[in-house]
Write an enzyme that holds these catalytic residues in place. Structure first.
Site, PDB file in Angstrom:
ATOM      1  N   THR A 117       8.035   1.244  -2.583  1.00  9.29           N
ATOM      2  CA  THR A 117       8.104  -0.117  -3.111  1.00  9.29           C
ATOM      3  C   THR A 117       7.550  -0.171  -4.528  1.00  9.29           C
ATOM      4  O   THR A 117       6.447   0.291  -4.792  1.00  9.29           O
ATOM      5  CB  THR A 117       7.324  -1.087  -2.210  1.00  9.29           C
ATOM      6  OG1 THR A 117       7.817  -0.984  -0.874  1.00  9.29           O
ATOM      7  CG2 THR A 117       7.475  -2.517  -2.698  1.00  9.29           C
ATOM      8  N   TYR A 134      -1.660  -0.057 -12.906  1.00 10.69           N
ATOM      9  CA  TYR A 134      -0.700  -0.155 -11.805  1.00 10.69           C
ATOM     10  C   TYR A 134       0.647   0.426 -12.226  1.00 10.69           C
ATOM     11  O   TYR A 134       1.251   1.231 -11.505  1.00 10.69           O
ATOM     12  CB  TYR A 134      -0.532  -1.620 -11.379  1.00 10.69           C
ATOM     13  CG  TYR A 134       0.681  -1.858 -10.508  1.00 10.69           C
ATOM     14  CD1 TYR A 134       0.635  -1.636  -9.140  1.00 10.69           C
ATOM     15  CD2 TYR A 134       1.889  -2.279 -11.064  1.00 10.69           C
ATOM     16  CE1 TYR A 134       1.756  -1.832  -8.351  1.00 10.69           C
ATOM     17  CE2 TYR A 134       3.011  -2.479 -10.285  1.00 10.69           C
ATOM     18  CZ  TYR A 134       2.939  -2.255  -8.929  1.00 10.69           C
ATOM     19  OH  TYR A 134       4.053  -2.432  -8.147  1.00 10.69           O
TER      20      TYR A 134
END
EC number: 1.1.1.341
Length: 299
Positions: A117, A134
């Protein structure tokens, strides 16, 4: 519980998308090993054909199940955005080390597919500086997945999600926050200009995308990416105005657009190119208006 002969592993199973996915997998009759940080809490709300475990116990459990069950795929939902930690070690562990552990399990036990994901703001053609750790770690693991797919008999799929919303999302997320402001009848919510174009995708459609790829896993290339969105964009301003008008018809706008300065390198346009996902038999059932209406029904 009695496990079926085939099962999938789902990380992040107790999260927003994970909860919806588990319900859908249950209805599909697919057994699940669900990874969570709090096994005891989730075992108290056990679903049929779901076995909860921690990251520490996943290898032993898969070894145990391999005696009479086959691992067909892994759906990796767990992630660390870095909102609550500034530690790169923690972010790297969550977004690279832990999923790599799962990818190694997928290879060892000959799973057909690994669904990773990812997010729209980590697209390679964007230079988004917010949540940079991230983005760096997600791109890193995508490269690892591509490498593994070339080296082993497995399909690695990068599921790049656009702006997901729906019932059960975290209270600190954008749309739940706005709904809370509307419920509290706040007089003013300061926003940027709201000119950013986003592809808002309802969580049910996201879950169906995962199920579609899982069901058609034999047709998936060794490495590919599916952009999961409706394929249609709407400005944040129009989305928020429709949300307020649907919740509070006839009310005066509470939004002060332009009150907050835009971030540097803000993403002004992101819409999914979902042609290859549609070619697999998937289609979205909710545009943003239907999605807002469905969300409000299910609150």
């Amino acid at each position: 519980m009695t496990f079926l002969k085939e099962y999938v592993i789902v990380s992040g199973a107790s999260g927003f998308i994970g909860k919806h996915l588990l319900e859908a997998l249950k209805k599909s009759g697919i057994s699940v090993v669900a990874i969570t940080r709090d096994v005891i809490k989730n075992n108290s709300n056990a679903l049929a054909n779901v076995r909860w475990c921690s990251w520490d116990n996943i290898e032993l459990l898969v070894e145990e199940l391999s005696i009479d069950s086959a691992l067909i795929g892994i759906i990796h939902l767990a992630t660390e955005y870095g909102h609550k930690t500034s530690s790169l070690i923690n972010i790297e562990d969550a977004n690279v080390i832990k999923p790599l552990k799962l990818l190694d399990l997928a290879i060892k036990y000959r799973a057909d597919i690994f669904l990773n994901t990812d997010s729209f703001f980590a697209k390679k053609d964007f230079n988004y500086q917010h949540m940079r750790p991230y983005i760096i770690t997600k791109r890193h693991f995508d490269e690892i997945g591509h490498y593994y797919a070339n080296m082993h008999d497995i399909s690695f799929v990068n599921m790049r999600l656009e702006h997901v919303y729906g019932p059960g999302d975290g209270e600190n997320k954008f749309i739940p926050y706005i709904i809370d402001c509307l419920n509290k009848k706040q007089s003013c919510v300061k926003c940027t200009t709201g000119e950013q174009i986003r592809d808002f995708i309802f969580v049910d459609d996201v879950v169906n995308a995962y199920l579609t790829i899982l069901e058609n896993r034999k047709e998936v290339p060794s490495y590919t990416e599916y952009q999961v969105g409706t394929g249609a964009g709407v400005s944040l301003k129009d989305f928020l105005v429709y949300l307020q008008n649907t919740m509070m018809p006839g009310s005066s706008s509470i939004f002060e657009f332009g009150a907050i300065e835009q971030r540097d390198n803000e993403i002004m346009f992101s819409v999914a190119n979902n042609k290859n996902l549609k070619a697999m038999g998937w289609k979205p059932n909710f545009d943003y208006k239907k999605g807002i209406e469905e969300l409000l029904k299910r609150l």
